[in-house]
Design an enzyme around this catalytic site. Structure first.
Site, PDB file in Angstrom:
ATOM      1  N   TYR A 147       8.365  -2.677  -7.139  1.00  0.00           N
ATOM      2  CA  TYR A 147       7.409  -2.397  -6.062  1.00  0.00           C
ATOM      3  C   TYR A 147       8.100  -1.618  -4.956  1.00  0.00           C
ATOM      4  O   TYR A 147       9.212  -1.950  -4.533  1.00  0.00           O
ATOM      5  CB  TYR A 147       6.861  -3.708  -5.475  1.00  0.00           C
ATOM      6  CG  TYR A 147       5.892  -3.462  -4.337  1.00  0.00           C
ATOM      7  CD1 TYR A 147       4.543  -3.281  -4.600  1.00  0.00           C
ATOM      8  CD2 TYR A 147       6.334  -3.362  -3.012  1.00  0.00           C
ATOM      9  CE1 TYR A 147       3.645  -3.030  -3.572  1.00  0.00           C
ATOM     10  CE2 TYR A 147       5.448  -3.095  -1.985  1.00  0.00           C
ATOM     11  CZ  TYR A 147       4.104  -2.935  -2.270  1.00  0.00           C
ATOM     12  OH  TYR A 147       3.225  -2.670  -1.255  1.00  0.00           O
ATOM     13  N   GLU A 170       2.180   3.687  -1.246  1.00  0.00           N
ATOM     14  CA  GLU A 170       2.540   2.529  -2.063  1.00  0.00           C
ATOM     15  C   GLU A 170       2.698   2.938  -3.527  1.00  0.00           C
ATOM     16  O   GLU A 170       1.801   3.578  -4.091  1.00  0.00           O
ATOM     17  CB  GLU A 170       1.469   1.448  -1.952  1.00  0.00           C
ATOM     18  CG  GLU A 170       1.836   0.175  -2.689  1.00  0.00           C
ATOM     19  CD  GLU A 170       0.702  -0.838  -2.698  1.00  0.00           C
ATOM     20  OE1 GLU A 170      -0.383  -0.521  -3.226  1.00  0.00           O
ATOM     21  OE2 GLU A 170       0.899  -1.941  -2.171  1.00  0.00           O
TER      22      GLU A 170
END
Ligand code: ADP
Ligand code: MG
Length: 397
Positions: A119, A207
């Site tokens: 992530y 993101e």
């Protein structure tokens, strides 16, 4: 302003980020040709909506098939078939809310051999007023769960704008993510690329979930969610042109055309207020009195009658609105202008729900007089507390 995954990937590719080859389609007829332009042997078929959680999402329509919004296919035919099932259907994910979002675009992408899913995000940290890197080894489809139950697995740090991005920032990310060898080098380079893109394009959020390590040991951007600062869009025509209006709340879209600060919410009381602080206070007091605001709306200091009329029309177009509270403290804004706008709007669209008006400040007598003489069924309020009580009582009884 948000953009689609395929647009974000095209932008990041221009900056030199490693992304897979892909094709986007809006029509089922185009699916086979587009998928055929990719090499295979694995095709990933991805629904393009402005919301995450697609992989674990589900479709409302039975003919869309059992699978979510990210599907794997082993042939061009199968990829085209899956695309056809998703186009025009409604995808519901934990980010769309129960209403879901209609899928109008499909992105075909070369399938990757995934060794690890990580992530990574860049965002503007409001506490420090700096750009922050956020990363975790626990990437993939359950990052919300990781954040809730094991927040220690997420590292974040910010970058001093005076120095900008430095390789040690990238090494810090690489170290946290457990990257070594070529992946470590690629990480230092990629973080620099992402930081540059973030700053140059006035992003608000970038993101990448997941950022993957392939079986061959290379880093790759497998998903990308990018949001831009709306106040800076005027200097990025290229970005502004990526806007997909079908993804936006139609009321918010209308409001932005009239330069109104409007945010749609889920409650039943429509609010028309001048000043962001007063608008927040109005929403608070509505909640305090036991109801929920249907929107945030700051008509601004120098609103014209036309702007007020438009604002009122947007509020009444919301089917959830069971009552309207107009709360104006006229400083620069004149109460008579608000009164005229409200009356003009009511004449145009009618008034189906109770309306409480609290006016105070510049030209207040004139404003009250205009409302009183209009013959409208308006409930007058003397102060904010009184106004909130009256509108909640009118709606809830
Ligand atoms: P969302 O976050 O909306 O669920 P993603 O793009 O992150 O959508 O895709 C969900 C999952 O699908 C990823 O975590 C990854 O495991 C898999 N996936 C996505 N794109 C690819 C790809 N090109 N090749 C292989 N697997 C993929
Ligand atoms: Mg994702």
């Amino acid at each position: 302003m948000n953009i689609h995954e395929y647009q974000a990937k095209a932008l990041l590719r221009e900056y030199g980020a490693p992304v897979s080859d892909g094709r986007v389609v809006t029509k089922a007829e185009e699916a086979k040709t587009a998928a055929g332009e990719l090499d295979g042997p694995l095709w990933v078929v991805k629904a393009q909506i402005h919301a995450g959680g697609r992989g674990k999402g589900s479709f409302k329509e039975a003919d869309a098939g059992e699978k979510g919004g990210v599907r794997l296919a082993k042939s061009v035919e199968e990829a085209a078939e899956e695309a056809k099932k998703m186009l025009g259907r409604t995808l519901v994910t934990h980010q769309t809310g129960p209403a879901g979002k209609q899928v109008n675009r499909i992105y075909f992408e070369d399938g990757s051999d995934i060794s690890r899913e990580l992530y990574l995000a860049l965002l503007v940290d409001r506490q420090t007023s700096r750009i922050s890197f956020v990363c975790s080894t626990e990437g993939g489809m359950d990052i919300e769960e990781v954040a809730a139950s094991t927040p220690e697995k997420i590292l974040s740090f910010d970058v001093d704008p005076a120095t900008g991005y430095q390789p040690f920032h990238g090494r810090r990310v690489a170290f946290t993510l457990g990257l070594e060898g070529q992946a470590m080098k690629q990480c230092v380079k990629l973080m620099g690329i992402l930081y540059k893109a973030f700053v140059e394009k006035d992003m608000e959020q970038l993101e990448i979930n997941p950022l993957i390590v392939t079986e061959a040991g290379d880093l790759k951007v497998l998903d990308a969610k990018v949001g831009f600062d709306g106040n800076a869009l005027y200097r990025h025509q290229d970005i502004a042109s990526l806007r997909d209006e079908t993804e936006e709340d139609s009321k918010e879209l209308q409001a932005s055309k009239y330069d109104l600060n409007y945010i749609a919410l889920e409650g039943e009381i429509g609010c028309m207020v001048n000043g962001a602080g007063l608008a927040m206070a109005t929403m608070d007091i509505i909640k305090l009195k036991g109801a929920e605001p249907a929107n945030f709306l700051d008509v601004g200091g120098g609103a014209t009658k036309e702007k007020v009329t438009e604002a009122f029309k947007i509020i009444t177009s919301d089917k959830n609105v069971k009552g309207i509270l107009v709360n104006i403290f006229g400083g620069i804004m004149r109460c008579d202008v608000i009164a005229e706008g409200v009356i003009a709007a009511v004449k145009e669209v009618g008034l189906q729900v109770p309306l409480v008006v609290r006016l105070e400040g510049t030209n207040v007598e004139k404003g009250r007089e205009i409302i009183n003489q209009s013959g409208l069924d308006v409930i007058a309020a003397s102060d904010l507390n009184d106004a909130a009580e009256k509108i909640v009582k009118a709606v809830k009884g």
